[in-house]
Write a protein that holds these residues in place. Structure first.
Motif, PDB file in Angstrom:
ATOM      1  N   ALA A  39      47.355 109.564  52.309  1.00 42.65           N
ATOM      2  CA  ALA A  39      46.974 108.385  53.070  1.00 42.65           C
ATOM      3  C   ALA A  39      46.449 107.292  52.197  1.00 42.65           C
ATOM      4  CB  ALA A  39      45.910 108.779  54.147  1.00 42.65           C
ATOM      5  N   SER A  40      46.106 107.603  50.932  1.00 50.22           N
ATOM      6  CA  SER A  40      45.534 106.544  50.097  1.00 50.22           C
ATOM      7  C   SER A  40      46.610 105.611  49.628  1.00 50.22           C
ATOM      8  CB  SER A  40      44.817 107.194  48.902  1.00 50.22           C
ATOM      9  OG  SER A  40      45.783 107.831  48.085  1.00 50.22           O
ATOM     10  N   PRO A  41      46.278 104.362  49.386  1.00 50.70           N
ATOM     11  CA  PRO A  41      47.237 103.349  48.917  1.00 50.70           C
ATOM     12  C   PRO A  41      47.783 103.725  47.582  1.00 50.70           C
ATOM     13  CG  PRO A  41      45.214 102.327  49.668  1.00 50.70           C
ATOM     14  CD  PRO A  41      44.919 103.775  49.718  1.00 50.70           C
ATOM     15  N   TYR A  42      46.995 104.287  46.772  1.00 52.40           N
ATOM     16  CA  TYR A  42      47.491 104.671  45.443  1.00 52.40           C
ATOM     17  C   TYR A  42      48.563 105.705  45.593  1.00 52.40           C
ATOM     18  CZ  TYR A  42      47.594 106.493  40.682  1.00 52.40           C
ATOM     19  OH  TYR A  42      47.993 106.943  39.468  1.00 52.40           O
ATOM     20  N   ALA A  43      48.384 106.642  46.419  1.00 53.60           N
ATOM     21  CA  ALA A  43      49.374 107.684  46.608  1.00 53.60           C
ATOM     22  C   ALA A  43      50.656 107.123  47.169  1.00 53.60           C
ATOM     23  CB  ALA A  43      48.788 108.761  47.565  1.00 53.60           C
ATOM     24  N   ALA A  44      50.504 106.148  48.081  1.00 51.99           N
ATOM     25  CA  ALA A  44      51.696 105.525  48.651  1.00 51.99           C
ATOM     26  C   ALA A  44      52.489 104.809  47.595  1.00 51.99           C
ATOM     27  CB  ALA A  44      51.299 104.567  49.805  1.00 51.99           C
ATOM     28  N   VAL A  45      51.786 104.128  46.741  1.00 49.29           N
ATOM     29  CA  VAL A  45      52.490 103.383  45.654  1.00 49.29           C
ATOM     30  C   VAL A  45      53.190 104.372  44.728  1.00 49.29           C
ATOM     31  CG1 VAL A  45      52.145 101.888  43.667  1.00 49.29           C
ATOM     32  CG2 VAL A  45      50.937 101.411  45.804  1.00 49.29           C
ATOM     33  N   LYS A  46      52.460 105.451  44.429  1.00 49.98           N
ATOM     34  CA  LYS A  46      53.023 106.439  43.527  1.00 49.98           C
ATOM     35  C   LYS A  46      54.249 107.062  44.147  1.00 49.98           C
ATOM     36  CE  LYS A  46      51.819 110.558  40.925  1.00 49.98           C
ATOM     37  NZ  LYS A  46      50.743 111.526  40.612  1.00 49.98           N
ATOM     38  N   ALA A  47      54.147 107.341  45.444  1.00 52.01           N
ATOM     39  CA  ALA A  47      55.297 107.935  46.112  1.00 52.01           C
ATOM     40  C   ALA A  47      56.445 106.971  46.120  1.00 52.01           C
ATOM     41  CB  ALA A  47      54.920 108.349  47.553  1.00 52.01           C
ATOM     42  N   ALA A  48      56.126 105.721  46.366  1.00 50.84           N
ATOM     43  CA  ALA A  48      57.211 104.702  46.371  1.00 50.84           C
ATOM     44  C   ALA A  48      57.827 104.605  44.995  1.00 50.84           C
ATOM     45  CB  ALA A  48      56.686 103.345  46.821  1.00 50.84           C
ATOM     46  N   SER A  49      57.001 104.719  43.971  1.00 52.81           N
ATOM     47  CA  SER A  49      57.547 104.643  42.590  1.00 52.81           C
ATOM     48  C   SER A  49      58.459 105.827  42.303  1.00 52.81           C
ATOM     49  CB  SER A  49      56.405 104.598  41.574  1.00 52.81           C
ATOM     50  OG  SER A  49      55.623 103.438  41.776  1.00 52.81           O
ATOM     51  N   GLN A  50      57.950 106.982  42.719  1.00 57.17           N
ATOM     52  CA  GLN A  50      58.774 108.160  42.486  1.00 57.17           C
ATOM     53  C   GLN A  50      60.121 108.063  43.219  1.00 57.17           C
ATOM     54  OE1 GLN A  50      56.327 111.466  43.637  1.00 57.17           O
ATOM     55  NE2 GLN A  50      55.100 111.434  41.691  1.00 57.17           N
ATOM     56  N   GLU A  51      60.000 107.546  44.493  1.00 60.47           N
ATOM     57  CA  GLU A  51      61.236 107.379  45.265  1.00 60.47           C
ATOM     58  C   GLU A  51      62.157 106.421  44.601  1.00 60.47           C
ATOM     59  OE1 GLU A  51      63.998 108.130  48.199  1.00 60.47           O
ATOM     60  OE2 GLU A  51      62.113 109.181  47.795  1.00 60.47           O
ATOM     61  N   ALA A  52      61.608 105.356  44.069  1.00 57.31           N
ATOM     62  CA  ALA A  52      62.445 104.338  43.390  1.00 57.31           C
ATOM     63  C   ALA A  52      63.050 104.939  42.144  1.00 57.31           C
ATOM     64  CB  ALA A  52      61.579 103.092  43.068  1.00 57.31           C
ATOM     65  N   ALA A  53      62.231 105.737  41.415  1.00 56.65           N
ATOM     66  CA  ALA A  53      62.764 106.351  40.179  1.00 56.65           C
ATOM     67  C   ALA A  53      63.908 107.310  40.511  1.00 56.65           C
ATOM     68  CB  ALA A  53      61.661 107.073  39.432  1.00 56.65           C
ATOM     69  N   HIS A  54      63.602 108.048  41.619  1.00 55.36           N
ATOM     70  CA  HIS A  54      64.630 108.985  42.023  1.00 55.36           C
ATOM     71  C   HIS A  54      65.898 108.263  42.422  1.00 55.36           C
ATOM     72  CE1 HIS A  54      66.273 112.665  43.615  1.00 55.36           C
ATOM     73  NE2 HIS A  54      66.550 112.036  44.804  1.00 55.36           N
ATOM     74  N   LEU A  55      65.802 107.139  43.108  1.00 56.16           N
ATOM     75  CA  LEU A  55      66.974 106.353  43.516  1.00 56.16           C
ATOM     76  C   LEU A  55      67.703 105.805  42.272  1.00 56.16           C
ATOM     77  CD1 LEU A  55      65.541 104.509  46.674  1.00 56.16           C
ATOM     78  CD2 LEU A  55      67.173 106.422  46.601  1.00 56.16           C
ATOM     79  N   ARG A  56      66.877 105.405  41.282  1.00 61.43           N
ATOM     80  CA  ARG A  56      67.520 104.864  40.064  1.00 61.43           C
ATOM     81  C   ARG A  56      68.288 105.954  39.356  1.00 61.43           C
ATOM     82  NH1 ARG A  56      62.600 102.024  39.544  1.00 61.43           N
ATOM     83  NH2 ARG A  56      61.829 103.638  38.083  1.00 61.43           N
ATOM     84  N   VAL A  57      67.677 107.160  39.360  1.00 59.17           N
ATOM     85  CA  VAL A  57      68.381 108.279  38.695  1.00 59.17           C
ATOM     86  C   VAL A  57      69.703 108.549  39.395  1.00 59.17           C
ATOM     87  CG1 VAL A  57      68.292 110.742  38.217  1.00 59.17           C
ATOM     88  CG2 VAL A  57      66.316 109.299  37.737  1.00 59.17           C
ATOM     89  N   GLU A  58      69.622 108.567  40.727  1.00 57.75           N
ATOM     90  CA  GLU A  58      70.855 108.797  41.474  1.00 57.75           C
ATOM     91  C   GLU A  58      71.865 107.689  41.243  1.00 57.75           C
ATOM     92  OE1 GLU A  58      69.845 109.291  45.550  1.00 57.75           O
ATOM     93  OE2 GLU A  58      69.152 111.364  45.287  1.00 57.75           O
ATOM     94  N   ALA A  59      71.379 106.454  41.169  1.00 59.50           N
ATOM     95  CA  ALA A  59      72.293 105.308  40.927  1.00 59.50           C
ATOM     96  C   ALA A  59      72.916 105.435  39.564  1.00 59.50           C
ATOM     97  CB  ALA A  59      71.542 103.984  41.077  1.00 59.50           C
ATOM     98  N   ASP A  60      72.079 105.840  38.579  1.00 62.16           N
ATOM     99  CA  ASP A  60      72.625 106.004  37.216  1.00 62.16           C
ATOM    100  C   ASP A  60      73.675 107.102  37.187  1.00 62.16           C
ATOM    101  OD1 ASP A  60      71.043 103.982  36.300  1.00 62.16           O
ATOM    102  OD2 ASP A  60      69.443 105.330  35.519  1.00 62.16           O
TER     103      ASP A  60
END
Length: 459
Positions: free
Chosen positions: A26-47
């Motif tokens: 629920a913390s904002p930091y965790a949300a950002v981190k999760a969003a970053s991980q999701e973005a990284a994961h999407l970039r990996v998949e895109a690559d």
């Protein structure tokens, strides 16, 4: 193949789907981190998808390039096969043209050979036909000649038999007459033939008066000589006119024979030299005709010697081959009974009491041989053994060599043959000068005379 469909990509996608991320704190930091991980994961998949697409494109390009290369290879192989086929067709066409040309040449050669063979066969047929016709004509001619020869031989035999009987009778009568009385005086030859002078030297050879025993010995010696045969046609071709006696001029030689015998008998001479001033005057012609005429004298033994040893020709005139060397006989190397040849049976009715000393070998030193004492001795032996009544020497031309001068001691007189249109008066005078005053010129025979008609003396 699409990279998204590869097993590796499916495993990762399945893994991501099977284990979804935990619920974000629920913390904002965790949300950002999760969003970053999701973005990284999407970039990996895109690559990964980009890499898969790139690999797919690379593979597609490689396949397309391989396809293009295969197509180019096939095209190159097709072009190579097409070029090879074209070259093969060109070569085959060239070989076909060469074969056609060779076949055409062979056909032409066969046709030419066939034509030549056909022409040769036709020519051979014509030749055989002509040869057969000629042979038929020759056979007919030979048959005609054979019949004519048989008839002539029959007539000749009858004539010879009659002449033999007459000769035997004459010989018997002559022997009786000769034994009963000496020979009557006769006129010399020079009374008939004009001469420039006539000397009266002492005889060089004594006359022979044989006793009955000597006659028997001489006849035996003559009968032992080898015989030669003559051809009537050959003698006619060589102008031996006294052989056939068909030419009216033979009568002139008979007259010459008779007057010569009278002159020799009157003087006790036997040896006569026959010569001429120059060549081609007819001395050998005169000697041969005179000898044949003398042979018909039954009581006269005649010897004709070819002493023209530089250019012997008497054997050619008489048609005798390889008679041997008269020079060897004069040297004593061969005996006279071997070299001398007596006339055998002949078709010209020539007497068999004539002998010949012929020659077929030129002598380089003829003059020296004639002066050799052996020559005189050989002639003396011939005189003693064969007792010839007349000896005729056919000598070379008197003005060409010194043979006539060298042989002067061997003969008793000279018969000079003069060529009409060839011999000059000065040449005759020169011959007389060389012979000297002591050598009698028995007469001169004019040969090759123009403007004479001997036929008016025929009978």
């Amino acid at each position: 193949m699409n990279m998204m469909d590869s097993p590796k990509f499916r495993r990762k996608r399945t893994s991501a789907t099977a284990h979804p991320p935990a619920a974000a704190p629920a913390s904002p930091y965790a949300a950002v981190k999760a969003a970053s991980q999701e973005a990284a994961h999407l970039r990996v998949e895109a690559d990964e998808r980009a890499r898969a697409e790139a690999e797919t494109q690379r593979i597609a390009k490689a396949a397309e390039r391989a396809k293009f290369e295969e197509k180019a290879r096939r095209k190159a192989e097709f072009e190579e096969r097409a070029q090879t086929e074209a070259l093969r067709r060109v070569k085959a066409a060239r070989e076909q043209r060469a074969a056609d040309a060779m076949k055409a040449r062979e056909d032409a050669e066969r046709q030419e050979s066939a034509r030549q063979h056909r022409e040769a066969e036709e020519a051979r047929s014509r030749q055989e036909a002509a040869a057969k016709a000629a042979q038929d004509a020759e056979d007919h001619r030979q048959q005609v000649e054979k019949r004519a020869a048989e008839e002539a031989a029959r007539r000749e035999k009858a004539k010879r038999d009659a002449e033999a009987r007459d000769a035997d009778a004459r010989r018997t009568e002559e022997d009786a007459r000769r034994k009963a009385q000496p020979p009557a005086p006769v006129l010399p030859l020079t009374d008939m033939i004009p001469v420039t002078r006539r000397a009266e030297p002492a005889p060089t050879t004594a006359p022979v008066t044989p006793t009955p025993k000597t006659i028997v010995d001489v006849e035996h010696a003559w009968s032992g000589l080898p015989e030669l045969t003559v051809d009537k046609a050959h003698l006619a071709r060589n102008r031996i006119i006294t052989a056939t006696r068909e030419d009216p001029a033979h009568g002139a030689f008979d007259v010459l024979r008779t007057r010569l015998l009278q002159t020799l008998s009157e003087n006790g001479w036997r040896r006569v030299a026959i010569t001429s001033p120059g060549k081609d005057c007819g001395k050998t012609f005169t000697a041969a005709n005179l000898a044949i005429s003398l042979s018909r004298q039954e009581n006269c033994r005649t010897l004709l010697m070819d002493l023209d040893m530089r250019r012997p020709s008497l054997h050619h005139v008489l048609g005798v081959g390889s008679p041997g060397s008269v020079g060897d006989m004069l040297r004593g190397m061969i005996p006279p009974e071997t070299h001398l040849h007596r006339m055998g049976r002949n078709p010209i009715n020539a007497g068999r009491n004539i002998a010949f000393a012929l020659n077929d070998r030129p002598e380089a030193y003829a003059s020296e041989l004639l002066q050799d004492p052996r020559s005189a001795e050989t002639l003396r032996a011939i005189d003693e053994h064969y007792a010839p009544d007349v000896v005729l020497f056919d000598l070379p031309p008197a003005l060409f060599y010194d043979d006539v001068i060298a042989a002067r001691p061997l003969f008793d007189g000279v018969l000079l043959v003069v060529g009409g249109g060839l011999t000059t008066e000065s040449e005759i005078s020169e011959v007389e000068r060389r012979l000297g005053d002591s050598m009698p010129v028995l007469g001169m025979v004019l040969n090759k005379a123009e403007g004479t008609d001997i036929s008016r003396y025929t009978y």
